[in-house]
Design a protein around this motif. Structure first.
Motif, PDB file in Angstrom:
ATOM      1  N   CYS A 137      50.267  36.529  28.821  1.00 19.19           N
ATOM      2  CA  CYS A 137      48.997  36.638  28.102  1.00 19.19           C
ATOM      3  C   CYS A 137      48.007  37.429  28.953  1.00 19.19           C
ATOM      4  CB  CYS A 137      48.431  35.260  27.768  1.00 19.19           C
ATOM      5  SG  CYS A 137      46.925  35.335  26.772  1.00 19.19           S
ATOM      6  N   TYR A 159      51.401  41.010  37.620  1.00 20.79           N
ATOM      7  CA  TYR A 159      50.284  40.543  36.803  1.00 20.79           C
ATOM      8  C   TYR A 159      49.416  41.728  36.375  1.00 20.79           C
ATOM      9  CZ  TYR A 159      45.932  38.201  35.556  1.00 20.79           C
ATOM     10  OH  TYR A 159      44.796  37.797  34.901  1.00 20.79           O
ATOM     11  N   GLY A 212      50.437  33.735  33.012  1.00 21.65           N
ATOM     12  CA  GLY A 212      49.612  34.858  33.470  1.00 21.65           C
ATOM     13  C   GLY A 212      50.155  36.206  33.060  1.00 21.65           C
ATOM     14  N   ASP A 232      45.168  33.410  40.032  1.00 26.33           N
ATOM     15  CA  ASP A 232      44.693  34.274  41.128  1.00 26.33           C
ATOM     16  C   ASP A 232      45.171  33.793  42.491  1.00 26.33           C
ATOM     17  OD1 ASP A 232      43.437  35.933  39.327  1.00 26.33           O
ATOM     18  OD2 ASP A 232      41.427  35.112  39.672  1.00 26.33           O
ATOM     19  N   ARG A 244      43.497  36.892  26.510  1.00 26.20           N
ATOM     20  CA  ARG A 244      43.202  35.476  26.706  1.00 26.20           C
ATOM     21  C   ARG A 244      41.721  35.200  26.437  1.00 26.20           C
ATOM     22  NH1 ARG A 244      41.788  31.453  30.310  1.00 26.20           N
ATOM     23  NH2 ARG A 244      40.899  32.911  31.802  1.00 26.20           N
ATOM     24  N   GLN A 245      40.857  36.079  26.924  1.00 22.62           N
ATOM     25  CA  GLN A 245      39.416  35.917  26.701  1.00 22.62           C
ATOM     26  C   GLN A 245      39.074  36.045  25.212  1.00 22.62           C
ATOM     27  OE1 GLN A 245      37.138  34.917  28.829  1.00 22.62           O
ATOM     28  NE2 GLN A 245      38.624  34.805  30.479  1.00 22.62           N
ATOM     29  N   GLU A 270      44.779  39.026  30.483  1.00 28.01           N
ATOM     30  CA  GLU A 270      43.480  38.366  30.596  1.00 28.01           C
ATOM     31  C   GLU A 270      42.509  38.755  29.481  1.00 28.01           C
ATOM     32  OE1 GLU A 270      40.486  35.852  31.935  1.00 28.01           O
ATOM     33  OE2 GLU A 270      42.653  35.847  32.237  1.00 28.01           O
ATOM     34  N   GLN A 271      42.451  40.023  29.138  1.00 24.85           N
ATOM     35  CA  GLN A 271      41.532  40.436  28.071  1.00 24.85           C
ATOM     36  C   GLN A 271      41.885  39.742  26.755  1.00 24.85           C
ATOM     37  OE1 GLN A 271      41.241  44.676  27.484  1.00 24.85           O
ATOM     38  NE2 GLN A 271      39.917  44.466  25.714  1.00 24.85           N
ATOM     39  N   ARG A 299      42.293  30.794  35.655  1.00 27.17           N
ATOM     40  CA  ARG A 299      42.178  32.004  36.492  1.00 27.17           C
ATOM     41  C   ARG A 299      42.346  31.680  37.972  1.00 27.17           C
ATOM     42  NH1 ARG A 299      40.764  37.235  35.279  1.00 27.17           N
ATOM     43  NH2 ARG A 299      41.498  37.331  37.398  1.00 27.17           N
ATOM     44  N   GLN A 349      48.671  43.558  32.450  1.00 25.96           N
ATOM     45  CA  GLN A 349      47.344  43.605  31.834  1.00 25.96           C
ATOM     46  C   GLN A 349      47.204  44.771  30.861  1.00 25.96           C
ATOM     47  OE1 GLN A 349      45.261  40.906  32.310  1.00 25.96           O
ATOM     48  NE2 GLN A 349      47.181  40.335  33.300  1.00 25.96           N
TER      49      GLN A 349
END
Length: 191
Positions: free
Chosen positions: A142, A7, A139, A188, A147-148, A144-145, A184, A11
């Protein structure tokens, strides 16, 4: 063998995340050989794909494993590129499973299918593993940044689910899952 390491690695990759980046890293982290992917005539309205556990020599596709003890991922041939890609990555996540989470024979597979059709209040380890694999795949596909960013644009009405799906090369059906309030927390929770 840590999903968390995979994961974190993803990123820093540009979306869409390439399977040529994912597969070697999953194999490195799990210490398992690269699984063979076989396109099959499965009916995707019933089963889109499945994971054949390493060492299952009774399955007709077992002879095509890449290495002794190698897993096989079977994917429905009739799906579009995004579906095939997602199913392959989702099934790839089963390399992180513990032995009790894996479906090792036809009877267990039949039981798993039954849980999808008529779920019980007590899920089997295999059912939980299959659901978790969806979250794991999303996860890593995509970052996280990204996704946001998509979440902000989606809330503002500047982007729709189809455009997000096309950018990530995932089925549009899974885009709302990316924005689930517990996304998340679920990702997580995977070790």
């Amino acid at each position: 063998m840590s999903y968390r390491e995979l994961y974190e690695f993803c990123q820093n990759l540009p979306a869409p995340i390439s399977r040529t980046e994912l597969i070697p890293n999953v194999c490195r982290l799990t210490g398992k050989p690269k699984p063979r992917v076989i396109l099959s005539g499965l009916n995707p309205e019933i089963v889109r794909g499945y994971f054949i556990v390493p060492g299952n020599t009774q399955h007709p596709f077992a002879k095509w494993a890449n290495a002794p003890g190698g897993a096989i991922i079977v994917v429905a041939r009739e799906m579009n590129y995004c579906w095939k890609r997602f199913v392959e990555v989702k099934e790839l996540m089963h390399l992180f499973d513990e032995p009790l989470q894996l479906v090792g024979d036809g009877d267990i597979f039949q039981g798993l299918i039954s849980e999808f059709v008529a779920p019980t209040l007590e899920w089997s380890d295999a059912f939980r593993s299959d659901a978790q694999a969806v979250w794991m795949a999303l996860g890593v596909l995509c970052p996280e940044q990204r996704r946001q960013e998509f979440a902000r644009m989606r809330t503002a009405g500047d982007i729709n689910d189809l455009t997000i799906a096309q950018g990530l090369k995932i089925p549009e059906r899974y885009v709302p899952t990316l924005f689930h309030p517990a996304f998340r927390r679920y990702v997580d929770a995977v070790k």
